[in-house]
Enzyme design. Structure first.
Site, PDB file in Angstrom:
ATOM      1  N   LYS A   1       0.840  -1.187   0.145  1.00 11.29           N
ATOM      2  CA  LYS A   1      -0.079  -0.024  -0.103  1.00 11.29           C
ATOM      3  C   LYS A   1       0.846   1.345  -0.122  1.00 11.29           C
ATOM      4  O   LYS A   1       2.026   1.109   0.636  1.00 11.29           O
ATOM      5  CB  LYS A   1      -0.819  -0.007   1.240  1.00 11.29           C
ATOM      6  CG  LYS A   1      -1.844   1.091   1.424  1.00 11.29           C
ATOM      7  CD  LYS A   1      -2.561   0.924   2.716  1.00 11.29           C
ATOM      8  CE  LYS A   1      -3.071   2.248   3.298  1.00 11.29           C
ATOM      9  NZ  LYS A   1      -1.989   3.408   3.594  1.00 11.29           N
TER      10      LYS A   1
ATOM     11  N   LYS B   1       5.699   9.231  -8.187  1.00  8.01           N
ATOM     12  CA  LYS B   1       6.425  10.109  -7.258  1.00  8.01           C
ATOM     13  C   LYS B   1       7.884   9.887  -7.243  1.00  8.01           C
ATOM     14  O   LYS B   1       8.272  10.988  -7.007  1.00  8.01           O
ATOM     15  CB  LYS B   1       5.952   9.541  -5.664  1.00  8.01           C
ATOM     16  CG  LYS B   1       4.482   9.627  -5.476  1.00  8.01           C
ATOM     17  CD  LYS B   1       4.451   9.450  -3.880  1.00  8.01           C
ATOM     18  CE  LYS B   1       4.945   8.617  -3.057  1.00  8.01           C
ATOM     19  NZ  LYS B   1       4.169   7.152  -3.399  1.00  8.01           N
TER      20      LYS B   1
ATOM     21  N   ASP C   1      -0.236  -0.337  -5.347  1.00  3.94           N
ATOM     22  CA  ASP C   1      -0.977  -1.370  -5.638  1.00  3.94           C
ATOM     23  C   ASP C   1      -0.920  -1.912  -7.065  1.00  3.94           C
ATOM     24  O   ASP C   1      -0.563  -0.922  -7.662  1.00  3.94           O
ATOM     25  CB  ASP C   1      -2.414  -1.174  -5.210  1.00  3.94           C
ATOM     26  CG  ASP C   1      -3.175  -2.272  -4.775  1.00  3.94           C
ATOM     27  OD1 ASP C   1      -2.987  -3.476  -5.101  1.00  3.94           O
ATOM     28  OD2 ASP C   1      -4.235  -2.008  -4.048  1.00  3.94           O
TER      29      ASP C   1
ATOM     30  N   LYS D   1       7.839   1.159   1.789  1.00  7.62           N
ATOM     31  CA  LYS D   1       8.300   0.087   0.833  1.00  7.62           C
ATOM     32  C   LYS D   1       9.509   0.710   0.400  1.00  7.62           C
ATOM     33  O   LYS D   1      10.639   0.113   0.312  1.00  7.62           O
ATOM     34  CB  LYS D   1       7.500   0.031  -0.790  1.00  7.62           C
ATOM     35  CG  LYS D   1       6.380  -0.720  -0.349  1.00  7.62           C
ATOM     36  CD  LYS D   1       5.616  -0.704  -1.946  1.00  7.62           C
ATOM     37  CE  LYS D   1       5.395   0.798  -2.590  1.00  7.62           C
ATOM     38  NZ  LYS D   1       4.273   1.469  -1.794  1.00  7.62           N
TER      39      LYS D   1
END
Lengths: 399, 269
Positions: free
Chosen positions: B10, B40, B124, B15
């Site tokens: 998510k 991003k 995701d 991450k």
């Protein structure tokens, strides 16, 4: 805004349908298959088979891998083709449908060979489609099979030919007379066996400025086959030089000059009748260059040359073909630009394709379709035929 | 052979922090490539020391860039790539991932002798484009990062669906603690339910934001810290891992039931 060239999918399909017993499946909404088939049928005068997964709104939202699988299996069972190329369209390229995976998964389930080509329209213009198909065929069929040896007779491959019909037939006949075999035509009229056997030829001849050169270079690298790319056999001296290049390359004994000399009275006749007439050429790079020098040979003045896309050697060859002629040259023009200059230059005839036929109504200038698949335009016979047709149209434009 | 790993989870779960830190750990022994697949484009910030230009922004200027123009050498010679993508609310980020990955392939970036390639993929598997790193020619094994929070596990379950659909291989779940009561047990039960295991537990640590402020990994900024050891250990476990499964994600009602039960058991304790 109003382009004269088209998209990658069109190029890929056009190159693929030249291969015998091949049925491409476009993974996308039905329009792509319909429009490309419509256009190519009209231009070639032949039945063309292009299938589609006919995606709906829902399919694009949820993905339609299963629909693609079902379509592949149905096409395989119904038509029993030798080759099923699967292609993405814009929509499936955007949503990232993994056609490579589908091709891998179905490979052993179907009788046909299967290849996958990413062909979203936005990925490139049509030249990218031609090129990727030729490269994929060479890399997935020719190179892995590695056929050894050479044909006994002198033989050539024609690379980047997407139109068969009387032109190819005439060329085969003439070359046969000279002692040269055509080993494989990439792609028109070839089957998978011919494509596998590409390395058996002694020489490659590129017939397409925008898509033939890179495959020729790959084949030179991989199999050491030399290649030539000029001239294109359209027009009397272009054909003479085309045949001469081959006869010299293979060191053959053939009375080419005598054959050409026999045509001289006809050439002189047409020169005398057509001298000073102005012409416009609307074509792809290879034909545009050949037609420009052909018209000059007939004593005509090319006043406008429109070229949809250009390749590595196009401008150099064009300059050479034009010599002292100074036509207006439009590269990758807009439709409106062509109309503007047709109006300004007032040619007596336009050499182009079916897409140009409306110009003859709008500007009362005759259009000769030199792109049609059922026309004879190559070699000495092709040159005679085109000359006669230009003469007929200029003498009685209404016919 | 190159080990090719994709990390999913998510958005905002951590991450990129984990990817950058395990990459930093691997870099002490191996040749590492890190590819951020998120518009991003901040996966490699702590490795390079600042943001690097993205593949897609470079492509807008130059259709045929050289490999050196898209691959940046960061901490300990780690090769860093950011795919990039459109601004929020416009265009198609998924297509962006496809284009960026195709370019890297064409440039022969994957043919270099990397020991480890790590893909850090956006929140995701929302569409076909974000599944590209899962394809056969890219990552061979997938790890999901999650905390014990409902939304995070919900996303993890969805990612498991994508992995199953694409017949990819799940190497395990990384529990990134957010400080929820009974968190490791919750994540452990979830991992078990989908037929996998927890491969590492990352405790919450103040050292993470502290090093991120200076655009460094914990391993670079606090090499001797306990947190750095946690990342080294996770890196090691992933490297040694040979236990892969095709996950069995939970159906929607199963997931709701599972979560209710967990909560009930937690309050009973």
């Amino acid at each position: 805004m109003e382009p004269m060239s088209t998209c990658k999918l069109f190029g890929a399909i056009r190159a693929l349908i030249g291969i015998k017993n091949t049925i491409p499946i476009i993974h996308g909404p039905r329009g792509c298959a319909y429009h490309i088939r419509y256009l190519l049928s009209v231009r070639s005068g032949s039945r063309i088979r292009i299938c589609s997964t006919e995606l709906s709104q829902e399919d694009v939202v949820f993905g339609a891998e299963n629909k693609l699988k079902e379509t592949i299996i149905t096409v395989d069972r119904t038509y029993k083709p030798d080759l099923i190329p699967v292609l993405t369209s814009c929509s499936t390229s955007i949503i990232g449908e993994d056609i490579q995976k589908v091709a891998r998964e179905l490979k052993d389930e179907i009788n046909a060979d299967i290849i996958a080509i990413s062909a979203g329209g936005f990925e490139s213009d049509q030249s990218g489609g031609y090129e990727e198909v030729l490269e994929t065929l060479i890399k997935s069929i020719t190179i892995p099979k590695q056929t050894r040896g050479k044909t006994e007779n002198p033989s050539i491959n024609l690379i980047g030919v997407f139109r068969g019909g009387p032109d190819l037939l005439e060329l085969k006949k003439t070359l046969k007379r000279m002692g040269i075999d055509i080993n494989c035509v990439l792609t028109s009229g070839s089957n998978l066996e011919d494509i596998k056997n590409i390395p058996l030829a002694h020489l490659n001849y590129s017939f397409c400025d925008i898509s033939g050169i890179i495959p020729c270079k790959i084949l030179r690298e991989e199999f050491g086959i030399p290649f030539v790319y000029y001239p294109f056999p359209m027009g009397f001296s272009n054909s003479l030089n085309f045949f001469k290049t081959l006869i010299d390359h293979f060191n053959l004994d053939y009375p080419l000059q005598r054959e050409y000399d026999k045509l001289k009275p006809s050439i002189d006749y047409f020169r005398q009748k057509l001298d000073g007439y102005k012409a416009a050429i609307i074509a792809g790079p290879t034909r545009a260059i050949a037609l420009a020098s052909f018209l000059k040979e007939l004593g005509m003045t090319p006043v406008l040359i429109s070229i949809d896309l250009i390749g590595e050697y196009t401008l150099k060859e064009l300059k050479w073909a034009l010599g002292d002629a100074k036509p207006r040259v439009l590269i990758q023009p807009e439709v409106g630009e062509i109309e503007k200059f047709i109006k300004k230059e007032q040619p007596h005839i336009i050499l182009g394709g079916l897409g140009e036929s409306y110009l003859s109504y709008n500007f009362k200038i005759p259009v000769l379709d030199v792109m049609h698949g059922k026309e004879l335009t190559w070699g000495f016979q092709g040159a005679l035929s085109i000359s006669q047709k230009i003469f007929n149209l200029i003498r009685s434009p209404s016919s | 052979m190159t080990k090719k790993i994709a990390i999913y989870g998510k958005g905002g779960i951590g991450k990129s922090t984990i990817v950058a830190n395990i990459a930093a750990s691997y870099s002490q022994k191996y040749n590492v490539l890190v590819i951020g697949c998120d518009p991003k484009a901040d996966t490699t910030r702590t490795l390079y020391g600042s943001r690097i230009p993205t593949v897609l922004s470079i492509l807008r200027e130059n259709k045929e860039p050289n490999p050196e123009e898209v691959v940046y050498k960061g901490y300990n010679d780690i090769s860093c790539v950011e795919s990039g993508g459109p601004e929020p609310g416009v265009g198609c980020a998924g297509r962006g991932v496809i284009v960026a990955m195709n370019l890297l392939e064409r440039l022969g970036v994957f043919e270099e002798s990397f020991d480890i390639i790590i893909y850090d993929v956006l929140g995701d598997v929302v569409c076909g484009g974000f599944a590209v790193p899962l394809r056969e020619e890219f990552a061979d094994e997938v790890y999901i990062v999650t905390s014990g929070e409902y939304m995070s596990l919900y996303a993890a379950n969805n990612i498991a669906k994508g992995i199953k659909k694409l017949k990819s291989r799940l190497g395990g779940i990384i529990c990134n603690c957010k400080g929820i009561k009974d968190e490791t047990r919750i994540v452990g039960s979830f991992a078990e339910r989908i037929g996998s295991k927890v491969i590492g537990v990352i405790p919450k640590s103040e050292l993470v934001p502290e090093s991120e402020i200076e655009a460094m990994t914990v391993i670079e900024k606090f090499p001797d810290s306990k947190q750095a050891m946690v990342y080294h250990e996770l890196a090691e476990r992933i490297y040694e891992n040979e236990d892969f499964t095709v996950p069995e994600p939970l159906a929607m009602d199963e997931f709701e039931e599972f979560f209710k039960e967990l909560k009930k058991r937690a309050s009973d304790l």
